[in-house]
Design an enzyme around this catalytic site. Structure first.
Site, PDB file in Angstrom:
ATOM      1  N   TYR A 103      25.696 -11.797   2.930  1.00 36.62           N
ATOM      2  CA  TYR A 103      25.887 -10.139   4.155  1.00 36.62           C
ATOM      3  C   TYR A 103      27.286 -11.419   5.398  1.00 36.62           C
ATOM      4  CZ  TYR A 103      26.707  -7.016   7.520  1.00 36.62           C
ATOM      5  OH  TYR A 103      27.684  -6.194   8.625  1.00 36.62           O
TER       6      TYR A 103
ATOM      7  N   ASP B  41      15.323 -12.693  10.004  1.00 34.41           N
ATOM      8  CA  ASP B  41      15.036 -11.264  11.980  1.00 34.41           C
ATOM      9  C   ASP B  41      14.927 -13.418  12.685  1.00 34.41           C
ATOM     10  OD1 ASP B  41      15.313  -9.562  11.256  1.00 34.41           O
ATOM     11  OD2 ASP B  41      13.279  -8.710  11.210  1.00 34.41           O
TER      12      ASP B  41
ATOM     13  N   SER C 145      26.150  -3.694   3.476  1.00 31.35           N
ATOM     14  CA  SER C 145      25.711  -3.932   4.657  1.00 31.35           C
ATOM     15  C   SER C 145      23.955  -3.873   4.955  1.00 31.35           C
ATOM     16  CB  SER C 145      26.230  -3.364   5.973  1.00 31.35           C
ATOM     17  OG  SER C 145      25.509  -2.045   6.431  1.00 31.35           O
TER      18      SER C 145
ATOM     19  N   PHE D 174      36.055  -0.358   8.080  1.00 25.60           N
ATOM     20  CA  PHE D 174      34.184  -0.188   7.569  1.00 25.60           C
ATOM     21  C   PHE D 174      33.982  -0.374   6.215  1.00 25.60           C
ATOM     22  CE2 PHE D 174      35.800   2.466  11.342  1.00 25.60           C
ATOM     23  CZ  PHE D 174      34.708   1.796  12.642  1.00 25.60           C
TER      24      PHE D 174
ATOM     25  N   ASN E  23      32.195  -6.600  -3.865  1.00 24.48           N
ATOM     26  CA  ASN E  23      32.478  -5.425  -2.960  1.00 24.48           C
ATOM     27  C   ASN E  23      33.153  -5.491  -1.538  1.00 24.48           C
ATOM     28  OD1 ASN E  23      32.527  -2.502  -2.382  1.00 24.48           O
ATOM     29  ND2 ASN E  23      31.092  -3.152  -0.604  1.00 24.48           N
TER      30      ASN E  23
ATOM     31  N   ASN F 181      23.264  -4.717  17.356  1.00 21.65           N
ATOM     32  CA  ASN F 181      22.884  -3.252  16.874  1.00 21.65           C
ATOM     33  C   ASN F 181      23.344  -1.972  16.775  1.00 21.65           C
ATOM     34  OD1 ASN F 181      21.385  -5.877  16.634  1.00 21.65           O
ATOM     35  ND2 ASN F 181      19.870  -4.567  15.416  1.00 21.65           N
TER      36      ASN F 181
ATOM     37  N   PHE G 135       7.877  -5.297  12.756  1.00 23.78           N
ATOM     38  CA  PHE G 135       7.790  -6.479  11.609  1.00 23.78           C
ATOM     39  C   PHE G 135       7.579  -7.875  12.979  1.00 23.78           C
ATOM     40  CE2 PHE G 135      10.311  -4.250   9.071  1.00 23.78           C
ATOM     41  CZ  PHE G 135       9.190  -3.803   7.652  1.00 23.78           C
TER      42      PHE G 135
HETATM   43  N1  UFG Z   1      12.138  -3.448  12.828  1.00 20.86           N
HETATM   44  C1  UFG Z   1      11.263  -3.515  12.579  1.00 20.86           C
HETATM   45  N2  UFG Z   1      10.680  -2.953  11.636  1.00 20.86           N
HETATM   46  C2  UFG Z   1      11.666  -1.476  10.776  1.00 20.86           C
HETATM   47  C3  UFG Z   1      13.007  -1.930  11.270  1.00 20.86           C
HETATM   48  C4  UFG Z   1      13.365  -3.621  11.905  1.00 20.86           C
HETATM   49  O1  UFG Z   1      10.009  -3.686  12.887  1.00 20.86           O
HETATM   50  O2  UFG Z   1      11.168  -0.973   9.984  1.00 20.86           O
HETATM   51  C5  UFG Z   1      12.293  -4.506  13.630  1.00 20.86           C
HETATM   52  C6  UFG Z   1      13.182  -6.302  12.840  1.00 20.86           C
HETATM   53  O3  UFG Z   1      12.107  -6.667  12.489  1.00 20.86           O
HETATM   54  C7  UFG Z   1      14.183  -6.538  13.987  1.00 20.86           C
HETATM   55  C8  UFG Z   1      14.361  -5.485  14.553  1.00 20.86           C
HETATM   56  O4  UFG Z   1      13.409  -4.676  14.616  1.00 20.86           O
HETATM   57  O5  UFG Z   1      13.027  -7.758  15.143  1.00 20.86           O
HETATM   58  C9  UFG Z   1      15.951  -4.640  14.422  1.00 20.86           C
HETATM   59  O6  UFG Z   1      16.150  -4.236  13.175  1.00 20.86           O
HETATM   60  P1  UFG Z   1      17.400  -4.175  12.533  1.00 20.86           P
HETATM   61  O7  UFG Z   1      17.037  -3.842  10.961  1.00 20.86           O
HETATM   62  O8  UFG Z   1      17.121  -2.489  12.934  1.00 20.86           O
HETATM   63  O9  UFG Z   1      18.565  -4.563  12.987  1.00 20.86           O
HETATM   64  P2  UFG Z   1      18.821  -6.000  12.798  1.00 20.86           P
HETATM   65  O10 UFG Z   1      18.540  -6.848  13.699  1.00 20.86           O
HETATM   66  O11 UFG Z   1      17.822  -6.484  11.750  1.00 20.86           O
HETATM   67  O12 UFG Z   1      20.549  -6.173  12.413  1.00 20.86           O
HETATM   68  C10 UFG Z   1      21.377  -5.567  12.769  1.00 20.86           C
HETATM   69  C11 UFG Z   1      22.550  -5.046  11.297  1.00 20.86           C
HETATM   70  C12 UFG Z   1      22.863  -5.967  10.124  1.00 20.86           C
HETATM   71  C13 UFG Z   1      22.937  -6.987  11.368  1.00 20.86           C
HETATM   72  C14 UFG Z   1      21.912  -7.742  11.791  1.00 20.86           C
HETATM   73  C15 UFG Z   1      22.454  -9.555  12.387  1.00 20.86           C
HETATM   74  O13 UFG Z   1      22.020  -3.671  11.411  1.00 20.86           O
HETATM   75  O14 UFG Z   1      24.017  -5.325   9.965  1.00 20.86           O
HETATM   76  O15 UFG Z   1      22.271  -6.759  12.835  1.00 20.86           O
HETATM   77  O16 UFG Z   1      22.456 -10.038  12.689  1.00 20.86           O
HETATM   78  F1  UFG Z   1      23.627  -7.860   9.333  1.00 20.86           F
END
Ligand code: UFG
Length: 325
Positions: free
Chosen positions: A145, A287, A81, A77, A96, A174, A210
């Site tokens: 990443y 995103d 990330s 793991f 890393n 997720n 967002f």
């Molecule tokens: N979001 C918000 N506000 C926040 C955090 C997230 O609106 O404070 C939204 C993001 O814009 C996105 C959704 O919630 O639309 C999910 O965001 P996360 O950051 O929780 O997760 P991600 O889908 O961006 O990321 C996940 C993994 C990463 C990986 C990525 C690959 O956590 O490690 O999927 O797609 F790289």
């Protein structure tokens, strides 16, 4: 004995808990840069756990974890990330994630350990060409990443061909939730993930959504939230698969269903039983609008069936947050 790198981190610690509950002997190798000593101490209550503090960038430190321990397989793991950080500081990520993994693989070859389960990610697919995403979807990461994870997937193919090292790469969508007993959970600093950010929002720390102008049913991004204990179970299945002589392969880990940011927000409000302060902000760079896993392959080959729904993940995440405050 199973070696778990990054076993003091979020997803790794849930696998360690599952392994210990099954009576497996586990050795955790973790630098504690992201993982937590407190998590290690909690996990020790569940079984026979040995902890080695070390960094994969140091070959001797990872060799030290193999020396004198009868390791049958590795679950890897340990990695950075954060997508945005990887864009601003790719050197940190390649050094890393890629170099660190090469040291781990060197040690595995030296000590004759030939089975590894590797944490990969939906980020290796990049911008989706279609959803749900199956494993045949092209892999074109759009950030460093994702690149680091894809490079490691390729290294693992080459090491199988040349050295007979068998791997299962698990491409997470997720990860969500905390352990059922609320003892371990998500403890990132800074926290970037949706569910903890919504649950921790307060009047002086408003939740930032967002973007609400995506081409989706309610304008917010859709993701496939997979419970972290279900994820842990997939690693157990992958270890069994390799132990039974399974060939090198890769699987998506998700639920085949998507939830929008608004839907997640609403569930969080219900679970918390109060209004959560919200501000709609501009889109976050990078995103994709929709990411949903097709998990048919993991079901058919690993016999892995996710059991826990999003509400359960939010409830356990909230119980964990409450236990820490
Ligand atoms: N979001 C918000 N506000 C926040 C955090 C997230 O609106 O404070 C939204 C993001 O814009 C996105 C959704 O919630 O639309 C999910 O965001 P996360 O950051 O929780 O997760 P991600 O889908 O961006 O990321 C996940 C993994 C990463 C990986 C990525 C690959 O956590 O490690 O999927 O797609 F790289």
């Amino acid at each position: 004995m199973i070696l778990v790198t990054g076993g003091a981190g979020y997803i790794g610690s849930h696998l360690v808990m599952s392994l210990l509950k099954r009576g497996e002997d586990v050795i955790v190798f973790d630098s504690l840069e992201i993982g937590h000593q407190e998590t290690v101490e909690t996990l020790k209550e569940y079984g026979n756990l040995k902890f080695v503090k070390g960094n994969l960038k140091n070959l001797d430190e990872i060799r030290g974890a193999f020396l004198g321990n009868r390791i049958s397989a590795v679950v890897h793991f340990a990695a950075y990330s954060q997508v945005a950080e990887s864009v601003n500081n790719p050197q940190k990520y390649y050094y890393n994630n890629v170099y660190g993994t090469m040291n781990l693989l060197n040690a595995m070859l030296e000590f004759g350990v030939k089975e590894i389960v590797f944490s990969s990610t939906a980020a290796t697919y990049g911008e989706p060409e279609y959803t749900p995403i199956d494993e045949k979807h092209p892999q074109n990461p759009i950030n460093p990443y994702g690149n680091t994870k894809l490079i490691i997937e390729k290294i693992l193919d080459d090491y199988d061909r040349a050295y007979g090292l068998k791997s299962v790469r698990l491409r997470y969508f997720n990860a969500a939730g905390a352990s059922s007993d609320s003892k371990i959970g998500e403890l990132h600093e800074p926290e970037t993930h949706l569910i903890p950010n919504v649950l921790k929002a307060e009047n002086n720390k408003v939740f930032k959504m967002f973007g609400d102008d995506y081409d989706t049913k309610d304008g917010t991004c859709i993701r496939d939230y997979i419970n972290v204990e279900d994820l842990a179970e997939a690693h157990i299945k992958a270890l069994e698969y390799l132990n039974n002589g399974g060939k090198t392969d890769y699987f998506n880990l998700g639920t085949n269903t998507g939830s929008s940011v608004k839907e997640v927000f609403d569930i969080c409000e219900k679970v918390k039983g109060e209004k959560i302060p919200l501000e709609v902000c501009p889109r976050r760079e990078g995103d994709p609008a929709i990411l949903i896993a097709d998990n048919t392959k993991a079901k058919n080959i690993l016999h892995w069936y996710p059991q826990k729904d999003l509400k359960y993940s939010v409830e356990t995440a909230y119980n964990f947050i409450k236990s820490k405050s």
